[in-house]
Design a protein around this motif. Structure first.
Motif, PDB file in Angstrom:
ATOM      1  N   ASN A  42       0.824  -1.272   0.034  1.00 12.34           N
ATOM      2  CA  ASN A  42      -0.028   0.002  -0.221  1.00 12.34           C
ATOM      3  C   ASN A  42       0.887   1.245  -0.017  1.00 12.34           C
ATOM      4  OD1 ASN A  42      -2.696  -1.029  -0.318  1.00 12.34           O
ATOM      5  ND2 ASN A  42      -2.610  -1.394   1.946  1.00 12.34           N
ATOM      6  N   GLY A  43       1.934   1.338  -0.745  1.00 10.44           N
ATOM      7  CA  GLY A  43       2.964   2.270  -0.982  1.00 10.44           C
ATOM      8  C   GLY A  43       2.123   3.739  -1.122  1.00 10.44           C
ATOM      9  N   HIS A  44       1.023   3.595  -1.735  1.00  6.07           N
ATOM     10  CA  HIS A  44       0.428   5.120  -1.989  1.00  6.07           C
ATOM     11  C   HIS A  44       0.071   5.795  -0.526  1.00  6.07           C
ATOM     12  CE1 HIS A  44      -3.882   3.950  -0.970  1.00  6.07           C
ATOM     13  NE2 HIS A  44      -3.419   2.857  -1.291  1.00  6.07           N
ATOM     14  N   LEU A  45       0.048   4.994   0.330  1.00  2.00           N
ATOM     15  CA  LEU A  45      -0.372   5.628   1.680  1.00  2.00           C
ATOM     16  C   LEU A  45       0.749   6.208   2.341  1.00  2.00           C
ATOM     17  CD1 LEU A  45      -2.914   3.149   3.340  1.00  2.00           C
ATOM     18  CD2 LEU A  45      -3.375   5.231   2.129  1.00  2.00           C
ATOM     19  N   SER A  46       1.859   5.926   1.794  1.00  2.00           N
ATOM     20  CA  SER A  46       3.166   6.614   2.251  1.00  2.00           C
ATOM     21  C   SER A  46       3.695   7.983   1.805  1.00  2.00           C
ATOM     22  CB  SER A  46       4.249   5.743   2.380  1.00  2.00           C
ATOM     23  OG  SER A  46       4.573   5.326   0.953  1.00  2.00           O
ATOM     24  N   VAL A  47       2.850   8.596   1.050  1.00  2.00           N
ATOM     25  CA  VAL A  47       2.995   9.844   0.453  1.00  2.00           C
ATOM     26  C   VAL A  47       2.749  10.942   1.453  1.00  2.00           C
ATOM     27  CG1 VAL A  47       2.666   9.013  -1.934  1.00  2.00           C
ATOM     28  CG2 VAL A  47       0.869  10.366  -0.892  1.00  2.00           C
TER      29      VAL A  47
END
Lengths: 120, 514
Positions: free
Chosen positions: B84-89
């Motif tokens: 869920n890399g998108h949540l690390s922006v």
């Protein structure tokens, strides 16, 4: 003189020739030193449209959001058609005011320079 | 029996055998009929063998390198998705950079692929032919990886799914489309100057700074990797563009004025295209890398000056627009953001007024202009928005006949005045954003009278969604633009209060709290 070079005859019509607008013509309107509106707006209107409609409807609809609109001294406003000064007659048509296809009307309100005098 | 083993070929021999050795001059048909486009632009080439191959890459090596890049890229994309890399922006506002960049760039990569493939077909020399063909395949790869990249975010955030439909319809995508349409309808040498040199060499760093570095600064490993994977090809693209310029200039002195006119034209067209890219750097990245102004100074003024000093021995001068771009670097990003902010119904990405600390950052980065011209109006918009009177300019724009930007740039020397230029051709008026665009028109009016301007086309009734009844009594041309664009209303307007904002906060909470 054109610098266009082609391998074959090259002759295509303008995309925005007046004939493409079903009896109407394009008109651009800009309020000078009020760049909040980012760019002029464009209308397609019949040439018999009275100039009053430009002010009372189209310019009012768009420009009245600006706090300067209510401050305008209408006796002092100046107008340009392109770079040519002109005095529009409210009751006459676009055509009778000498406004043709793709003319740019520039609306000048002396003393009003936008938000905090920024030109916006 | 003794085996006779031949010595393995060296790289140089191998390259020669795999490129120039495979080329031949035609005899059944004369060469100028087989390669009809290389002559008509007026560029004189006397000896194609003088072309210096800037990189000696054969197809087998090319596939090997590119396959390795793809393997790495997709491994990282998979890991990004699984975590869920998108949540690390940094902040969900960041997604709007992706919406703007990935919504506009892939179709342009495709046009670049088509363009280089056409140029490859027309080049008489085997060296440039092979290099152009490889660049075409590169561009196709960028087109595909960027679209893959959209799918990582499209599942979670609104407004990314109609990029292909919107490419030739949406008002703000018209400048990029027009840029490539202009280049691809020119001859092969002009295309090389337009894309290979002006865009790839002079301007490409500005394009990649907000995308790749922006992704890195804002914690988006996926977009950063897509960007790096593409940029690793750019070094080859840049050398190809530069070699082509040098080749033309070395072949015949008559080529210089033609090449100079193209450099002037395409540097300016590229500069106009970059206004919205600069806006991403100054307004849209939650964590900024540097200001657009700083990037322009490093990548255009300093690097560009060094490049043009190097080219001065061929008689090439700095592009005519150089001074104007230096003046405009203080203004264009602010002017662009205001232009997008005021259209909350007409962009499939969100806009916002920068927070007070972000306004302070802009004041610091733009000490000559921001407080004087731009901060007051942004603060005014903010007060109005909070009072429930959010700005929404519902009118249709006036656009430049050449670059198709909305006419929003200031008169050189006077930031409070709009810059207008016009000319009359065959009895019809045409309007421009600048002297440079006017000159481009006047050099080839037959071409630019055909420009597609979306607000004009809408007023002609050419932008109607399927099922529109043009005979209905209340039919008004252009009244249903949102349906025509397939605008996702959830993606439009203010970031504050948007579904993206709420979802991101909720998902991040789920990932970080009990």
């Amino acid at each position: 003189m054109t610098m266009l070079k082609t391998l074959a005859p090259y002759d295509f019509p303008s995309s925005d020739a007046v004939g493409n607008y079903q009896g109407r013509q394009l008109l651009y309107v800009n309020w000078e030193r009020h760049r909040m509106f980012s760019r002029p707006f464009v209308l397609a209107l019949p040439p018999e449209t009275p100039f009053a409609e430009i002010i009372d409807k189209h310019m009012t609809d768009c420009f009245s959001y600006h706090p300067d609109w209510a401050q305008i001294d209408w006796s002092a406003v100046k107008w340009l058609n392109g770079s040519r000064p002109f005095i529009p007659d409210r009751d006459k048509s676009l055509a009778d005011n000498g406004i043709g296809h793709k003319d740019l009307i520039r609306f000048i309100t002396p003393g009003l320079d936008g938000i905090a005098g920024s030109g916006y | 029996m003794d085996m006779k083993v031949s010595k393995k070929l060296g790289l140089k021999e191998r390259y020669t055998m795999m490129t120039r050795d495979l080329a031949w001059d035609t005899t059944f048909q004369p060469m100028d009929k087989v390669f009809p486009q290389v002559g008509y632009e007026g560029i004189k080439i006397h000896d194609w063998d003088q072309w210096e191959d800037p990189f000696r890459l054969t197809m087998d090596a090319y596939w090997k390198y590119q396959a390795e890049k793809e393997r790495k890229l997709y491994a990282i994309l998979d890991a990004f998705n699984q975590n869920n890399g998108h949540l690390s922006v940094t902040d969900a506002r960041y997604m709007n950079v992706l919406k703007l960049f990935l919504g506009s760039t892939p179709p342009l990569e495709l046009m670049a692929a088509r363009g280089f493939s056409m140029v490859a077909r027309q080049m008489v020399g085997a060296g440039p032919r092979v290099a152009c063909m490889m660049q075409s395949v590169d561009e196709y790869r960028h087109f595909q990886t960027q679209i893959h990249s959209i799918s990582n975010y499209n599942r979670f955030y609104n407004g990314m799914d109609e990029f292909a439909h919107q490419q030739s319809r949406m008002w703000y995508l018209a400048d990029g489309k027009s840029f490539f349409d202009d280049a691809i309808t020119a001859g092969p040498f002009e295309f090389m100057v337009a894309i290979g040199f002006a865009f790839e060499y002079v301007l490409t760093n500005i394009l990649f700074v907000p995308f790749i570095s922006g992704a890195a600064y804002n914690g988006d490993m996926a977009a950063m990797t897509v960007g790096f994977s593409a940029q690793s090809d750019e070094a080859r693209h840049m050398t190809l563009g530069l070699e082509c310029i040098k080749f033309m200039l070395e072949q015949d002195p008559d080529n210089l004025p033609i090449v100079q006119r193209w450099i002037d034209k395409w540097t300016w067209r590229g500069t106009r295209k970059l206004a919205s890219v600069g806006m991403m750097m100054d307004y849209m990245l939650p964590k900024r890398i540097m200001s657009f102004k700083e990037a322009w100074e490093i990548y255009f003024e300093q690097n560009g000056s060094a490049l043009f000093n190097d080219l001065a021995r061929y008689g090439v001068k700095v592009p005519k627009c150089f001074a104007q771009t230096i003046e405009e670097k203080e203004h264009i990003t602010h002017q662009s953001w205001i232009g997008f902010y005021m259209k909350p119904d007409a962009c499939p990405f969100h806009t916002w007024i920068p927070a007070p600390d972000e306004l302070d950052w802009l004041s610091e980065k733009y000490p000559n202009t921001f407080d004087k011209y731009y901060r007051p109006v942004l603060e005014h918009f903010d007060r109005q928005e909070k009072a429930g009177n959010r700005f929404n300019n519902k009118t249709q724009p006036m656009n430049c006949q050449v670059c198709v930007s909305t006419i929003k740039f200031n008169e050189p020397g006077d930031p409070m005045e709009m810059c207008f230029r016009e000319t009359v051709y065959k009895g019809e008026k045409f309007h421009f954003c600048s002297d440079h665009c006017k000159e481009i028109f006047e050099d080839e009016p037959e071409k630019y009278v055909q420009t597609f301007i979306s607000s004009h086309a809408a007023l002609q009734g050419k932008c109607e969604p399927d099922g529109t009844d043009v005979n209905a009594h209340d039919y008004r041309p252009g009244a249903r633009m949102h349906a025509y664009w397939r605008m996702d209303k959830r993606a439009a307007g203010d970031f504050n209060g948007s579904e993206d904002q709420k979802n991101f906060a909720q998902w991040r909470d789920q990932a970080t709290k009990n």
